[in-house]
Design an enzyme around this catalytic site. Sequence first.
Site, PDB file in Angstrom:
ATOM      1  N   PRO A  52     -33.583  30.133   1.613  1.00 23.87           N
ATOM      2  CA  PRO A  52     -34.754  30.516   1.119  1.00 23.87           C
ATOM      3  C   PRO A  52     -34.782  31.878   0.745  1.00 23.87           C
ATOM      4  O   PRO A  52     -35.095  32.952   1.451  1.00 23.87           O
ATOM      5  CB  PRO A  52     -36.094  29.867   2.384  1.00 23.87           C
ATOM      6  CG  PRO A  52     -34.719  30.407   3.502  1.00 23.87           C
ATOM      7  CD  PRO A  52     -33.300  30.624   3.593  1.00 23.87           C
ATOM      8  N   ASP A 229     -32.769  36.971   1.731  1.00 23.61           N
ATOM      9  CA  ASP A 229     -32.665  35.306   2.887  1.00 23.61           C
ATOM     10  C   ASP A 229     -33.818  35.795   4.088  1.00 23.61           C
ATOM     11  O   ASP A 229     -33.972  36.866   5.273  1.00 23.61           O
ATOM     12  CB  ASP A 229     -31.655  35.402   3.330  1.00 23.61           C
ATOM     13  CG  ASP A 229     -31.223  34.162   4.754  1.00 23.61           C
ATOM     14  OD1 ASP A 229     -32.431  33.710   4.906  1.00 23.61           O
ATOM     15  OD2 ASP A 229     -29.531  33.336   4.944  1.00 23.61           O
ATOM     16  N   HIS A 230     -35.123  35.199   3.817  1.00 19.41           N
ATOM     17  CA  HIS A 230     -35.986  34.885   4.775  1.00 19.41           C
ATOM     18  C   HIS A 230     -35.920  34.190   6.062  1.00 19.41           C
ATOM     19  O   HIS A 230     -36.929  35.237   6.498  1.00 19.41           O
ATOM     20  CB  HIS A 230     -37.071  34.205   3.841  1.00 19.41           C
ATOM     21  CG  HIS A 230     -38.609  34.856   4.062  1.00 19.41           C
ATOM     22  ND1 HIS A 230     -38.430  35.693   4.991  1.00 19.41           N
ATOM     23  CD2 HIS A 230     -39.720  35.266   3.214  1.00 19.41           C
ATOM     24  CE1 HIS A 230     -39.847  35.922   5.379  1.00 19.41           C
ATOM     25  NE2 HIS A 230     -40.556  35.630   3.976  1.00 19.41           N
ATOM     26  N   ARG A 231     -34.477  33.626   6.136  1.00 16.09           N
ATOM     27  CA  ARG A 231     -34.252  33.088   7.624  1.00 16.09           C
ATOM     28  C   ARG A 231     -34.419  35.137   7.990  1.00 16.09           C
ATOM     29  O   ARG A 231     -34.415  34.541   9.551  1.00 16.09           O
ATOM     30  CB  ARG A 231     -32.979  32.215   7.867  1.00 16.09           C
ATOM     31  CG  ARG A 231     -33.706  30.728   7.396  1.00 16.09           C
ATOM     32  CD  ARG A 231     -32.006  30.146   7.116  1.00 16.09           C
ATOM     33  NE  ARG A 231     -31.870  31.079   6.069  1.00 16.09           N
ATOM     34  CZ  ARG A 231     -29.711  30.384   6.333  1.00 16.09           C
ATOM     35  NH1 ARG A 231     -29.434  29.202   6.646  1.00 16.09           N
ATOM     36  NH2 ARG A 231     -28.809  31.089   5.781  1.00 16.09           N
ATOM     37  N   ALA A 233     -34.137  38.017   7.224  1.00 16.57           N
ATOM     38  CA  ALA A 233     -35.423  39.002   7.466  1.00 16.57           C
ATOM     39  C   ALA A 233     -36.735  38.806   7.501  1.00 16.57           C
ATOM     40  O   ALA A 233     -36.428  38.382   5.831  1.00 16.57           O
ATOM     41  CB  ALA A 233     -34.567  40.599   6.527  1.00 16.57           C
TER      42      ALA A 233
END
Length: 259
Positions: A52, A229-231, A233
Site C-alpha cells: 500500500p 509502505d503504509h503497513r 510507517a
Amino acid sequence: AEFAAHAASAIPFLDLEPLPDFAQFGPVETEPLRSIRRKVARKMVTSMLLVPHVAHMDEADVTLLEEFRRTERERRKGRPGERLTLLPFVVKAITAGLRATPAFNASLDPFREQIVFKKYYHIGIACDTGKGLVVPVVRDTDRKSIIQIFSEIEDLALRAREGRLEPQEMRGGTFTITNIGPLGGTALIPAINYPEVAILGMGRVQEKPVVRDGQIVIRKILPLTLAFDHRVADGADAARFVGELARQLSDPNLLLLET
C-alpha cells in the site's frame, strides 16, 4: 478451507484476458521483453500489488548547499570530487535520517508477520541504462565520506550504462533514491523497490521566488517525494523524516555536522 485460503489471497475481479490483435486496427511492431525489462516488470507488479503506497512531498531550499558544492568542485579540479553532484549529499542526509527513523530502513515479512529492522545502510541508486532500470547499491553509507559516496555512485552509474555491473552489486539495498532531476520534470511519485519499504524521488532543482522574512527572494528549490509502505510507517513518520531531510539539505554546516 482450501477454497477460503485461496479466496483470502486472491484479488477480487482480477481476471486477465488475452489482449486483442492490435494489427486489425493498424500497423504494429513487436519487441520481446528482454532480461532487464522483464525483471523490472515483475518487480514493479509485485511492488504495486502487494504494497500500500503512500507519498509525502516536500521541498528543500538547497541554495547554500549548491553554493558549497560549486565551491568544492572548483577547489577539487584535477582531484576526486571535481564533478561533485547533489546526490551524495542527499545519500548522506538520508543515511542520518534512517538511523533516526529505523522504520524506513526495514522490510516487512508477511509470512512470519514481523518487521525486519536492518542495522546496516546500503543505499540503492536507480540508474537508467537505456536498456532498462537497474539499481546498484552503495554499501555502508554511514561509514563513508561524501566524496567516497560520490566516487562510488559515479563508478556504479558508468558500469550500469555499459552493462558491466555484477549481480551482487545490485543486491542488499535497504533504501532507494531515484533522481529524475538531470532528465527534467518537477516531481515524481516513485514505486517502492520491494522488499524495501521506502524510496525517495528527487525532482529538478529550480530557481523559484519564495518568501523569506516577509521578502520575496530567489532560492534554489529541490522537490522531494518519499513513497513508503503504509503497513510499516505512518504519515507522521514520513512528515518528520522528510522535514528533517529538507532541514539538513538547507544548511551545509548542519548537514556535515549531523552526518
